[in-house]
Design a protein around this motif. Sequence first.
Motif, mmCIF file in Angstrom:
data_model
loop_
_atom_site.group_PDB
_atom_site.id
_atom_site.type_symbol
_atom_site.label_atom_id
_atom_site.label_comp_id
_atom_site.label_asym_id
_atom_site.label_seq_id
_atom_site.Cartn_x
_atom_site.Cartn_y
_atom_site.Cartn_z
ATOM 1 N N ILE A 99 0.864 -1.188 0.000
ATOM 2 C CA ILE A 99 0.000 0.000 0.000
ATOM 3 C C ILE A 99 0.895 1.232 0.000
ATOM 4 C CG2 ILE A 99 -1.789 1.298 1.217
ATOM 5 C CD1 ILE A 99 -2.590 -1.323 2.576
ATOM 6 N N ARG A 100 0.597 2.161 -0.887
ATOM 7 C CA ARG A 100 1.338 3.423 -0.937
ATOM 8 C C ARG A 100 0.355 4.571 -1.057
ATOM 9 N NH1 ARG A 100 4.594 3.523 -5.929
ATOM 10 N NH2 ARG A 100 2.648 4.234 -6.863
ATOM 11 N N MET A 101 0.481 5.550 -0.161
ATOM 12 C CA MET A 101 -0.338 6.763 -0.209
ATOM 13 C C MET A 101 0.565 7.966 -0.411
ATOM 14 S SD MET A 101 -3.420 6.598 2.534
ATOM 15 C CE MET A 101 -4.734 5.410 2.419
ATOM 16 N N ARG A 102 0.489 8.551 -1.581
ATOM 17 C CA ARG A 102 1.251 9.768 -1.846
ATOM 18 C C ARG A 102 0.417 10.992 -1.486
ATOM 19 N NH1 ARG A 102 3.720 8.093 -7.793
ATOM 20 N NH2 ARG A 102 5.505 6.907 -7.011
ATOM 21 N N ILE A 139 -4.242 13.438 -2.516
ATOM 22 C CA ILE A 139 -3.890 12.125 -1.983
ATOM 23 C C ILE A 139 -4.125 11.091 -3.066
ATOM 24 C CG2 ILE A 139 -4.271 10.455 -0.137
ATOM 25 C CD1 ILE A 139 -5.474 12.697 1.513
ATOM 26 N N MET A 140 -3.110 10.266 -3.322
ATOM 27 C CA MET A 140 -3.183 9.250 -4.374
ATOM 28 C C MET A 140 -2.851 7.884 -3.781
ATOM 29 S SD MET A 140 -1.337 11.392 -7.465
ATOM 30 C CE MET A 140 0.004 11.932 -6.387
ATOM 31 N N PRO A 141 -3.864 7.164 -3.266
ATOM 32 C CA PRO A 141 -3.610 5.826 -2.726
ATOM 33 C C PRO A 141 -3.510 4.785 -3.834
ATOM 34 C CG PRO A 141 -5.919 6.377 -2.484
ATOM 35 C CD PRO A 141 -5.258 7.588 -3.076
ATOM 36 N N ARG A 142 -2.572 3.870 -3.660
ATOM 37 C CA ARG A 142 -2.407 2.757 -4.598
ATOM 38 C C ARG A 142 -2.204 1.479 -3.795
ATOM 39 N NH1 ARG A 142 -4.039 6.408 -6.998
ATOM 40 N NH2 ARG A 142 -3.248 7.402 -8.896
ATOM 41 N N VAL A 143 -2.867 0.395 -4.247
ATOM 42 C CA VAL A 143 -2.751 -0.903 -3.596
ATOM 43 C C VAL A 143 -2.252 -1.906 -4.628
ATOM 44 C CG1 VAL A 143 -3.947 -2.710 -2.316
ATOM 45 C CG2 VAL A 143 -4.648 -0.324 -2.027
ATOM 46 N N LEU A 149 -1.334 -3.457 -9.719
ATOM 47 C CA LEU A 149 -2.402 -2.699 -9.096
ATOM 48 C C LEU A 149 -3.667 -3.545 -9.011
ATOM 49 C CD1 LEU A 149 -1.899 0.758 -10.848
ATOM 50 C CD2 LEU A 149 -1.769 0.361 -8.389
ATOM 51 N N VAL A 150 -4.369 -3.439 -7.892
ATOM 52 C CA VAL A 150 -5.603 -4.205 -7.720
ATOM 53 C C VAL A 150 -6.747 -3.535 -8.481
ATOM 54 C CG1 VAL A 150 -4.855 -5.035 -5.470
ATOM 55 C CG2 VAL A 150 -6.296 -2.994 -5.614
ATOM 56 N N TYR A 151 -7.802 -4.331 -8.727
ATOM 57 C CA TYR A 151 -8.989 -3.851 -9.425
ATOM 58 C C TYR A 151 -10.159 -3.778 -8.451
ATOM 59 C CZ TYR A 151 -6.948 -4.279 -14.106
ATOM 60 O OH TYR A 151 -6.176 -4.109 -15.233
ATOM 61 N N VAL A 152 -10.979 -2.746 -8.626
ATOM 62 C CA VAL A 152 -12.233 -2.609 -7.901
ATOM 63 C C VAL A 152 -13.316 -2.284 -8.924
ATOM 64 C CG1 VAL A 152 -13.534 -1.268 -6.207
ATOM 65 C CG2 VAL A 152 -11.149 -1.864 -5.754
ATOM 66 N N ASN A 153 -14.384 -3.074 -8.952
ATOM 67 C CA ASN A 153 -15.445 -2.905 -9.953
ATOM 68 C C ASN A 153 -14.892 -2.958 -11.377
ATOM 69 O OD1 ASN A 153 -17.416 -2.589 -7.935
ATOM 70 N ND2 ASN A 153 -17.061 -0.375 -7.823
ATOM 71 N N ASP A 154 -13.984 -3.899 -11.593
ATOM 72 C CA ASP A 154 -13.397 -4.138 -12.921
ATOM 73 C C ASP A 154 -12.579 -2.954 -13.433
ATOM 74 O OD1 ASP A 154 -14.557 -6.697 -13.110
ATOM 75 O OD2 ASP A 154 -16.437 -5.832 -13.828
ATOM 76 N N GLU A 155 -12.164 -2.072 -12.529
ATOM 77 C CA GLU A 155 -11.307 -0.954 -12.908
ATOM 78 C C GLU A 155 -10.115 -0.885 -11.963
ATOM 79 O OE1 GLU A 155 -13.508 2.655 -12.938
ATOM 80 O OE2 GLU A 155 -14.762 2.102 -14.654
ATOM 81 N N VAL A 156 -8.991 -0.458 -12.517
ATOM 82 C CA VAL A 156 -7.801 -0.302 -11.677
ATOM 83 C C VAL A 156 -8.077 0.714 -10.578
ATOM 84 C CG1 VAL A 156 -5.386 0.419 -11.628
ATOM 85 C CG2 VAL A 156 -6.247 -0.909 -13.563
ATOM 86 N N TYR A 157 -7.739 0.342 -9.349
ATOM 87 C CA TYR A 157 -7.994 1.227 -8.213
ATOM 88 C C TYR A 157 -6.872 2.271 -8.127
ATOM 89 C CZ TYR A 157 -8.999 2.776 -3.464
ATOM 90 O OH TYR A 157 -9.305 3.535 -2.361
ATOM 91 N N GLN A 158 -7.176 3.479 -8.567
ATOM 92 C CA GLN A 158 -6.209 4.579 -8.513
ATOM 93 C C GLN A 158 -6.942 5.911 -8.328
ATOM 94 O OE1 GLN A 158 -3.860 4.368 -12.073
ATOM 95 N NE2 GLN A 158 -5.614 4.134 -13.428
ATOM 96 N N PRO A 159 -7.622 6.073 -7.191
ATOM 97 C CA PRO A 159 -8.379 7.315 -6.949
ATOM 98 C C PRO A 159 -7.460 8.485 -6.611
ATOM 99 C CG PRO A 159 -8.431 5.946 -5.013
ATOM 100 C CD PRO A 159 -7.726 5.147 -6.070
ATOM 101 N N MET A 160 -8.018 9.685 -6.715
ATOM 102 C CA MET A 160 -7.362 10.898 -6.262
ATOM 103 C C MET A 160 -8.389 11.711 -5.475
ATOM 104 S SD MET A 160 -4.952 12.129 -9.468
ATOM 105 C CE MET A 160 -6.346 12.414 -10.570
#
Length: 242
Positions: A99-102, A139-143, A149-160
């Motif tokens: 897990i990385r949170m920038r 904030i840019m969390p990445r798992v 990168l993991v997927y959530v709802n069939d999309e790469v999880y990369q929120p901002m």
Amino acid sequence: MRKQLLFLFMLAFQHGHGQNHFDLELSSVSMAAKPWNQTIAHYNLSRFWLPEKLPELHQSWAGGISYNGVLLKGIYISPALQYAAFKSSASNPDYAHFIRMRWISGAISFDVFPLELKLDTVRYHWRPFIRVGGGGSLIMPRVFQNDSLVYVNDEVYQPMVWPLFYQLGLGLRYEMNRSLGLVLSAQYRNYPNIMLRDFDRAVNGSAMPDLQNDTPIAQWTFQLGLSFRFTAASNAIAEDVS
């Protein structure tokens, strides 16, 4: 909001033209993020057979730059930019998790020097100050799981996300000579609420009804900076630090 921030930046550079500091800063940042760490604890509990556990998100080193320009006698305005990255990793055979949170944060603060409020000439080498301000963060969390990168709802999880914060602090400037100094400070930063959607699903693989993704966040920063000072004789508030 953008107009107010732009106005404050212009105010800082206009008033600090005759006398200002540029600071390069290194910080230790501690964070209290209970719901996010509960998500990590749930991950560890549900995978109890894994020998290495995911550590909680608590501490990060940060680097930054700031500008400090005189506004009034004993009062300075200080825009600043900071980068930090909170990390948590566990490397188990065939099951590596990371897990990385920038965090990229921008703030505008007012530094009040109590000993200088009525002085036309500042002769102190040691200059304590009080800091009050606020700003916002990106904030840019990445798992990652097994380097992907993991997927959530069939999309790469990369929120901002873009939360706002306020901060309070105490500091001390030490003027070594006319052009170089040190800055020490301790600051408290509060984010009233950060909504990090689907963080529990990204970490655990499915939604956890008992876990929260939105939370207030508190951070404590201990900062050491190298200060470069620029002055001009035309400034109304002179400094005489020899």
